[in-house]
Design a protein around this motif. Structure first.
Motif, PDB file in Angstrom:
ATOM      1  N   UNK A  29       0.816  -1.202   0.000  1.00 53.46           N
ATOM      2  CA  UNK A  29       0.000   0.000   0.000  1.00 53.46           C
ATOM      3  C   UNK A  29       0.849   1.250   0.000  1.00 53.46           C
ATOM      4  N   UNK A  30       0.192   2.359   0.277  1.00 51.95           N
ATOM      5  CA  UNK A  30       0.860   3.655   0.285  1.00 51.95           C
ATOM      6  C   UNK A  30       0.983   4.148   1.718  1.00 51.95           C
ATOM      7  N   UNK A  31       2.204   4.520   2.105  1.00 50.83           N
ATOM      8  CA  UNK A  31       2.476   5.122   3.403  1.00 50.83           C
ATOM      9  C   UNK A  31       2.559   6.626   3.177  1.00 50.83           C
ATOM     10  N   UNK A  42       3.851  -2.448 -13.633  1.00 50.39           N
ATOM     11  CA  UNK A  42       3.132  -3.243 -14.626  1.00 50.39           C
ATOM     12  C   UNK A  42       3.677  -4.657 -14.718  1.00 50.39           C
ATOM     13  N   UNK A  43       5.018  -4.783 -14.604  1.00 47.15           N
ATOM     14  CA  UNK A  43       5.643  -6.114 -14.628  1.00 47.15           C
ATOM     15  C   UNK A  43       5.232  -6.922 -13.399  1.00 47.15           C
ATOM     16  N   UNK A  71      -3.839  -6.185  -4.310  1.00 40.52           N
ATOM     17  CA  UNK A  71      -3.089  -5.092  -3.683  1.00 40.52           C
ATOM     18  C   UNK A  71      -2.346  -4.280  -4.747  1.00 40.52           C
ATOM     19  N   UNK A  72      -1.726  -4.977  -5.690  1.00 39.23           N
ATOM     20  CA  UNK A  72      -0.973  -4.277  -6.724  1.00 39.23           C
ATOM     21  C   UNK A  72      -1.867  -3.419  -7.604  1.00 39.23           C
ATOM     22  N   UNK A  73      -3.014  -3.947  -7.973  1.00 41.65           N
ATOM     23  CA  UNK A  73      -3.917  -3.162  -8.823  1.00 41.65           C
ATOM     24  C   UNK A  73      -4.482  -1.974  -8.053  1.00 41.65           C
ATOM     25  N   UNK A  77      -1.748   0.580  -8.168  1.00 43.13           N
ATOM     26  CA  UNK A  77      -1.681   1.201  -9.488  1.00 43.13           C
ATOM     27  C   UNK A  77      -2.730   2.306  -9.602  1.00 43.13           C
ATOM     28  N   UNK A  78      -3.908   2.043  -9.062  1.00 44.63           N
ATOM     29  CA  UNK A  78      -4.972   3.042  -9.096  1.00 44.63           C
ATOM     30  C   UNK A  78      -4.655   4.234  -8.176  1.00 44.63           C
TER      31      UNK A  78
END
Length: 132
Positions: A49-51, A96-97, A124-126, A129-130
């Motif tokens: 996630x984002x911190x 993306x990879x 989590x990755x998608x 990305x959003x």
């Protein structure tokens, strides 16, 4: 002015941030949590996630983390991430990879448990990305 505390964000590669901050928002596995000065002692795992870090001078920085754990004490907080990068340094091709690799892991899963774990990581990755 809000009380401040010491915060460190560490990945296996390097120390990404060591600063005096007023708050940190962390993606805990049980949900997001905001850490402020004098927080009760806590240790928890984090999910990708984002911190978000707000320094004592009001500047805000964001970092993408891929798992790890955080140790919170009343006088400080240390986040040990499996992998971390500043949002401003994100290589969208790398993300993306990672997403493509995660999709392949879901497709190649040998059991329902492995597939579920791979799907959670892909989710989590998608989401990341959003967010960026």
């Amino acid at each position: 002015m809000a009380d401040s505390f010491n915060f460190e964000l560490v990945s296996p590669e390097r120390l990404l941030l060591s600063a005096t901050v007023s708050e940190v928002v962390i993606p805990g596995t049980d949900g997001e949590m905001t850490v402020m000065a004098h927080h009760a002692p806590t240790m928890t795992t984090i999910k990708p996630g984002v911190v978000t870090v707000v320094t004592s001078d009001g500047k805000s920085d964001r970092f993408v983390v891929f798992g790890g754990f955080v140790d919170i004490l009343p006088e400080g907080c240390t986040l040990l991430a499996e992998s971390a990068v500043a949002v401003t340094d994100i290589d969208r091709d790398d993300l993306g990879k990672r997403i493509q690799d995660a999709r392949e892991d879901v497709a190649d899963a040998s059991s329902d448990a492995v597939r579920q774990k791979a799907q959670e990581y892909l989710d989590h990755l998608t989401t990341l990305e959003a967010a960026i």
